[in-house]
Design an enzyme around this catalytic site. Structure first.
Site, mmCIF file in Angstrom:
data_model
loop_
_atom_site.group_PDB
_atom_site.id
_atom_site.type_symbol
_atom_site.label_atom_id
_atom_site.label_comp_id
_atom_site.label_asym_id
_atom_site.label_seq_id
_atom_site.Cartn_x
_atom_site.Cartn_y
_atom_site.Cartn_z
ATOM 1 N N ASN A 62 37.704 39.296 31.310
ATOM 2 C CA ASN A 62 37.315 38.178 32.181
ATOM 3 C C ASN A 62 35.884 37.716 31.889
ATOM 4 O O ASN A 62 35.283 37.017 32.703
ATOM 5 C CB ASN A 62 37.411 38.603 33.648
ATOM 6 C CG ASN A 62 38.806 39.042 34.011
ATOM 7 O OD1 ASN A 62 39.787 38.431 33.585
ATOM 8 N ND2 ASN A 62 38.925 40.110 34.766
ATOM 9 N N HIS B 20 44.476 38.048 46.241
ATOM 10 C CA HIS B 20 44.181 39.338 45.602
ATOM 11 C C HIS B 20 44.422 40.538 46.523
ATOM 12 O O HIS B 20 44.259 40.445 47.754
ATOM 13 C CB HIS B 20 42.710 39.319 45.159
ATOM 14 C CG HIS B 20 42.348 40.435 44.236
ATOM 15 N ND1 HIS B 20 41.630 41.527 44.652
ATOM 16 C CD2 HIS B 20 42.603 40.625 42.924
ATOM 17 C CE1 HIS B 20 41.431 42.338 43.627
ATOM 18 N NE2 HIS B 20 42.028 41.823 42.567
ATOM 19 N N GLU C 195 42.334 31.496 46.765
ATOM 20 C CA GLU C 195 41.449 31.756 45.618
ATOM 21 C C GLU C 195 41.163 30.422 44.943
ATOM 22 O O GLU C 195 42.011 29.530 44.972
ATOM 23 C CB GLU C 195 42.136 32.708 44.621
ATOM 24 C CG GLU C 195 42.317 34.091 45.188
ATOM 25 C CD GLU C 195 43.034 35.058 44.229
ATOM 26 O OE1 GLU C 195 43.127 34.786 43.035
ATOM 27 O OE2 GLU C 195 43.499 36.104 44.726
ATOM 28 N N SER D 45 44.109 34.767 39.909
ATOM 29 C CA SER D 45 43.777 35.712 38.846
ATOM 30 C C SER D 45 44.915 35.987 37.879
ATOM 31 O O SER D 45 44.681 36.275 36.717
ATOM 32 C CB SER D 45 43.313 37.037 39.459
ATOM 33 O OG SER D 45 44.311 37.564 40.305
ATOM 34 N N ASP E 197 38.129 33.019 47.728
ATOM 35 C CA ASP E 197 37.741 34.031 46.746
ATOM 36 C C ASP E 197 37.555 33.293 45.420
ATOM 37 O O ASP E 197 38.514 32.838 44.802
ATOM 38 C CB ASP E 197 38.858 35.083 46.654
ATOM 39 C CG ASP E 197 38.541 36.155 45.616
ATOM 40 O OD1 ASP E 197 37.637 35.936 44.789
ATOM 41 O OD2 ASP E 197 39.212 37.198 45.632
ATOM 42 N N HIS F 129 37.262 34.028 39.960
ATOM 43 C CA HIS F 129 37.559 33.518 38.615
ATOM 44 C C HIS F 129 37.107 32.073 38.418
ATOM 45 O O HIS F 129 37.368 31.488 37.368
ATOM 46 C CB HIS F 129 39.054 33.655 38.314
ATOM 47 C CG HIS F 129 39.495 35.086 38.271
ATOM 48 N ND1 HIS F 129 39.375 35.866 37.140
ATOM 49 C CD2 HIS F 129 40.001 35.889 39.235
ATOM 50 C CE1 HIS F 129 39.811 37.087 37.408
ATOM 51 N NE2 HIS F 129 40.193 37.130 38.673
ATOM 52 N N LYS G 99 33.038 38.758 36.228
ATOM 53 C CA LYS G 99 33.929 37.889 35.435
ATOM 54 C C LYS G 99 33.041 36.997 34.562
ATOM 55 O O LYS G 99 32.449 37.490 33.617
ATOM 56 C CB LYS G 99 34.851 37.084 36.344
ATOM 57 C CG LYS G 99 35.355 37.857 37.563
ATOM 58 C CD LYS G 99 36.577 38.683 37.330
ATOM 59 C CE LYS G 99 37.056 39.318 38.620
ATOM 60 N NZ LYS G 99 37.650 40.626 38.443
#
Ligand SMILES: Cc1ncc(COP(=O)(O)O)c(C=O)c1O
Length: 406
Positions: free
Chosen positions: A58, A144, A184, A188, A213, A216, A242
């Site tokens: 990542n 997640h 998110e 992910s 979140d 990423h 990440k």
């Protein structure tokens, strides 16, 4: 005679092995000859004496290998020592931590920030501390594991909406007096993006907080690394492991929220603080990513190249536009087999199996970075096409597979 726990452990491991779900660590090492041009050549590591191009990290901007950032870590350790020595509420909070918190607030427009040693503990701490049995929380079906764990510990009533479905989210918000909606920025395992502006409008309408979140997305997607973020998002969780290439995380939100977490979040109060050297490093990495927009540009060129080559080679991807490019195979054992065959060609990709993804949607999770060289991307796609046709994998491209419960 075996103890109860020995028997339980053996039975569970046996069952996982039978289903191709046993997880094992691999000891990787570095070949310094491969890393002389660390920040300009494809990321590689050595496993059992053989070098592999890494398509599974990542480290989206390649920052983990930037020499100036290694120097920032070194300088941080020389200045503050190698560890924080205590919880933040004792003597573990320094001006290095404060500087990072301020920088993150300046970048996102949030009032205040709180640092954690990992994104996992930031999420669980936030959920456990903020919610209790009186709250109803709605969350995307694919959020997640750390969010789910924290919510379960909190005792809140959790309702899941269909992945990225505004209709489904709105139905839940309309039917329930909801405290917060959680999603998110970039998912992910699927690599797709949530409709943040639309979700934000829905949350405003229903007087619920929007919690995102951003593990990423931070430092790599333009969307929420700007002063507008706080206008849309009430609480933003960013991670440093990440795109920033280092370690740690922060919860960003109002001063009232952060003060509340400082007084109540057990993960924050009863744990050794992120080291000041790591805070100094994360600050340097944040600044580095801001003054080197060409890295984001290079990453997106690499993503575009990878997707074009896959299209030309009939390799069916899930349709993500981000650095996370999943290829759903379905069966866990077959997914492992494809990943193994790619390894035989020197290409290392993630083989992601349940329970990380829903049953029946085991997949290769191929990640691109700004540091990948075009010829390595071309080799990756050529090998992928060959291996898939050789193994005869029935490819599952239907999105329903990922819409099941996690
Ligand atoms: C969406 C998401 N949130 C949180 C985390 C946890 O972050 P960290 O790796 O810093 O613990 C991850 C890491 O896998 C993630 O993918």
């Amino acid at each position: 005679m075996s103890s109860l726990l020995e028997t339980k452990i053996a039975a569970r491991q046996h069952a996982l092995r039978e289903q191709g779900l046993l997880r094992q660590r691999k000891v990787l090492s570095v070949d310094h000859a491969l890393n002389t041009n660390a920040s300009t050549s494809s990321p590689r590591f050595v496993f059992k004496g053989r070098a592999y191009v890494n398509f599974s990290s990542n480290d989206y901007l390649g920052l983990s290998r930037v020499p100036q950032l290694a120097e920032a870590l070194h300088l941080g350790a020389q200045t503050y020592g190698v560890g924080s020595g205590a919880s933040p509420l004792v003597t573990g909070y320094s001006d290095a931590h404060l500087a990072l918190e301020r920088e993150l607030c300046d970048l996102t427009g949030h009032e205040a920030a709180l640092l954690f040693c990992s994104g996992f503990s930031a999420n669980t701490a936030l959920m456990k501390t903020l919610f209790d049995q009186h709250d109803i929380v709605v969350a995307d079906k694919l959020v997640h594991a750390s969010i789910i764990d924290g919510l379960q510990d909190s005792g809140a009533q959790l309702k899941r909406f269909l992945h990225n479905s505004l209709e489904s989210a709105e139905r839940l918000l309309a039917r329930n007096q909801t405290s917060a909606l959680i999603t998110e920025s970039v998912f992910s395992m699927d690599g797709d993006c949530a409709p943040i502006s639309e979700l934000s409008a829905l949350c405003r309408q229903h007087h619920a907080w929007l919690i995102v979140d951003d593990a990423h997305g931070f430092a790599v997607l333009d969307g929420y690394n700007n002063a507008e973020a706080a206008k849309l998002i009430d609480v933003q969780v960013v991670t440093f492991g990440k795109a920033l290439g280092c370690q740690g995380a922060a919860v960003l939100g109002s001063q009232a929220l952060i003060d509340f977490l400082v007084s109540n979040a057990r993960e924050y109060i009863y744990s050794t603080a992120l080291s000041p050297a790591n805070a100094a490093l994360a600050l340097a990495a944040t600044q580095y990513s801001t003054v080197h927009p060409e890295l984001q540009q290079k990453l997106f060129e690499n993503i575009t190249l990878f997707k074009r080559l896959c299209r030309e080679a009939n390799v069916p991807l899930l349709g993500s536009d981000t650095a996370i490019q999943p290829l759903i195979i379905g069966d866990a054992l077959q997914t492992l087999q494809v990943a193994e065959e790619l390894r035989a060609a020197g290409i290392w990709v993630g083989a992601i199996r349940p329970p990380t993804v829903p049953i029946g949607s085991a997949r290769l999770r191929i990640t691109l970075t700004a540091a990948h060289a075009a010829e390595d991307i071309a080799t990756c796609v050529a090998q992928l096409a060959q291996v898939l046709s050789r193994v005869g994998v029935p490819l599952v491209t239907e999105r329903q597979a990922t819409d099941e419960h996690r």
